[in-house]
Design an enzyme around this catalytic site. Sequence first.
Site, short mmCIF file in Angstrom:
data_model
loop_
_atom_site.label_atom_id
_atom_site.label_comp_id
_atom_site.label_asym_id
_atom_site.label_seq_id
_atom_site.Cartn_x
_atom_site.Cartn_y
_atom_site.Cartn_z
N LYS A 111 0.82 -1.22 0.00
CA LYS A 111 0.00 0.00 0.00
C LYS A 111 0.85 1.26 0.00
O LYS A 111 0.48 2.24 -0.63
CB LYS A 111 -0.97 0.01 1.19
CG LYS A 111 -2.10 -0.98 1.01
CD LYS A 111 -3.26 -0.69 1.94
CE LYS A 111 -4.41 -1.66 1.66
NZ LYS A 111 -5.44 -1.66 2.67
N LYS A 194 -4.77 -9.74 -7.00
CA LYS A 194 -5.94 -9.96 -6.14
C LYS A 194 -7.11 -9.07 -6.59
O LYS A 194 -6.89 -7.93 -7.01
CB LYS A 194 -5.51 -9.56 -4.72
CG LYS A 194 -6.37 -10.08 -3.62
CD LYS A 194 -5.84 -9.63 -2.27
CE LYS A 194 -5.94 -8.14 -2.10
NZ LYS A 194 -5.70 -7.62 -0.78
N LYS A 197 -10.69 -3.54 -4.05
CA LYS A 197 -11.56 -2.36 -4.15
C LYS A 197 -10.86 -1.25 -4.91
O LYS A 197 -11.51 -0.37 -5.45
CB LYS A 197 -11.88 -1.84 -2.75
CG LYS A 197 -12.73 -2.77 -1.91
CD LYS A 197 -12.75 -2.26 -0.45
CE LYS A 197 -13.38 -3.27 0.49
NZ LYS A 197 -12.78 -3.22 1.82
P1 TYM Z 1 -10.53 -5.63 3.90
O1 TYM Z 1 -11.54 -4.57 4.15
O2 TYM Z 1 -9.45 -5.35 2.92
O3 TYM Z 1 -11.23 -6.97 3.43
C1 TYM Z 1 -12.33 -7.50 4.17
C2 TYM Z 1 -12.34 -9.02 4.10
O4 TYM Z 1 -12.40 -9.46 2.73
C3 TYM Z 1 -11.31 -10.34 2.48
N1 TYM Z 1 -10.87 -10.15 1.10
C4 TYM Z 1 -10.70 -11.13 0.22
N2 TYM Z 1 -10.89 -12.46 0.33
C5 TYM Z 1 -10.63 -13.21 -0.77
N3 TYM Z 1 -10.22 -12.68 -1.96
C6 TYM Z 1 -10.02 -11.35 -2.11
N4 TYM Z 1 -9.64 -10.84 -3.27
C7 TYM Z 1 -10.27 -10.51 -0.99
N5 TYM Z 1 -10.17 -9.18 -0.78
C8 TYM Z 1 -10.55 -8.97 0.50
C9 TYM Z 1 -10.24 -9.96 3.47
O5 TYM Z 1 -9.33 -11.01 3.68
C10 TYM Z 1 -11.07 -9.63 4.69
O6 TYM Z 1 -11.40 -10.80 5.39
N6 TYM Z 1 -7.58 -5.27 7.92
C11 TYM Z 1 -8.83 -5.80 7.42
C12 TYM Z 1 -10.02 -5.32 8.21
C13 TYM Z 1 -9.94 -5.54 9.67
C14 TYM Z 1 -10.14 -6.78 10.35
C15 TYM Z 1 -10.02 -6.47 11.72
C16 TYM Z 1 -10.40 -8.06 9.91
C17 TYM Z 1 -9.71 -4.61 10.62
N7 TYM Z 1 -9.77 -5.15 11.88
C18 TYM Z 1 -10.14 -7.48 12.71
C19 TYM Z 1 -10.52 -9.05 10.89
C20 TYM Z 1 -10.39 -8.76 12.24
C21 TYM Z 1 -9.01 -5.36 5.98
O7 TYM Z 1 -8.50 -4.35 5.55
O8 TYM Z 1 -9.88 -6.11 5.27
#
Ligand code: TYM
Length: 332
Positions: A111, A194, A197
């Site tokens: 990032k 991947k 968003k």
């Molecule tokens: P974030 O918002 O990027 O993504 C949310 C969830 O979606 C999953 N994900 C994917 N899974 C499969 N293939 C993909 N291409 C894909 N893109 C996203 C992510 O693995 C995630 O499960 N840091 C985290 C948010 C967070 C969090 C937490 C998660 C903050 N605190 C505590 C768990 C527990 C994040 O940015 O996810």
Amino acid sequence: MNRIFSGIQPTGNLHLGNYLGAIRNWVALQPEYECIFCVVDLHALTQSVDPAELRATTREVTAAYIAAGIDPERSIIFNQSMVTAHSELAWILSCLTPLGWLNRMTQFKEKAGKQREMAGLGLYAYPVLMAADIIGYKATHVPVGEDQKQHVELARDIAGAFNRRYERDFFPLPEPLILGEATRVMSLRDGTKKMSKSDSSDYSRLNMTDDADAVALKVRRAKTDPEPLPETLEALEARPEADNLVGIYAALSDVSREQALRRFAGKNFSTFKEALSEVAVSVLGPIGKEMRRLMADPGHIDAVLRHGAERAAAIAIPILREVQDITGLLRP
Ligand code: TYM
């Protein structure tokens, strides 16, 4: 007791990766665990985001949770910033986290890119806030997609560091749950990237709110190679775009990759893509429709979040107070 904590950042459009890597698995786990599902709005601030857009996306992610089948009475749904314990605990944990651990985080490197000197402290410290989210509820399991595994492992290390520093078994060590056949959904345009968003190409991802026409068009345009689908998983794995689409089909149909492949081995992609479109529309269509219905009433969504935040705070504040006692902070 087994307790789940997980969350999604309210940035950009929710896509199929978020659904298959996270939300769909949460719905399946809901009957067996005490569940806390958060819209992590403080994490979203690590990138510059317009305030009105942040409010709208926070409500949209909440609507997605409910539309996909998270029951806000049974599970807790709330936005992170409403429970101040997250940021308070994050500070305490940051004092126990060696920089070397954060330097290993691959997502920061991706990032921050070449502009590392300009990257914000929040982006760097982000995994510590995520650790506070998880261990601040003494969560035992964290269902996420493959890309978040490293962050959950760091949360585990930080929990261990606290326990060792204060010589007690206070925080359980949380475990990542990486489930299903689509733990890492790739871009529809490039099987090595991947689905995300932030991808500028609209054709790279299926959004949770896409209508049937958009889904059909994007699936038709998805990159593939000219060969028909192979007979074996080994042969499939050597073809990243095909492998990705079969994984998506399998996850949406609740079958294994092997079963999915058996249905289409030897067939050409036009036949397979038609079936994939059909199953994607049948799953995402009703969810998108329900999301739009829910988003038409932001007052209701806000009430769900406030109710969830009260329940979340009832768990997180007593844990934070204990942490304050343990660390020697005089507390209210
Ligand atoms: P974030 O918002 O990027 O993504 C949310 C969830 O979606 C999953 N994900 C994917 N899974 C499969 N293939 C993909 N291409 C894909 N893109 C996203 C992510 O693995 C995630 O499960 N840091 C985290 C948010 C967070 C969090 C937490 C998660 C903050 N605190 C505590 C768990 C527990 C994040 O940015 O996810």
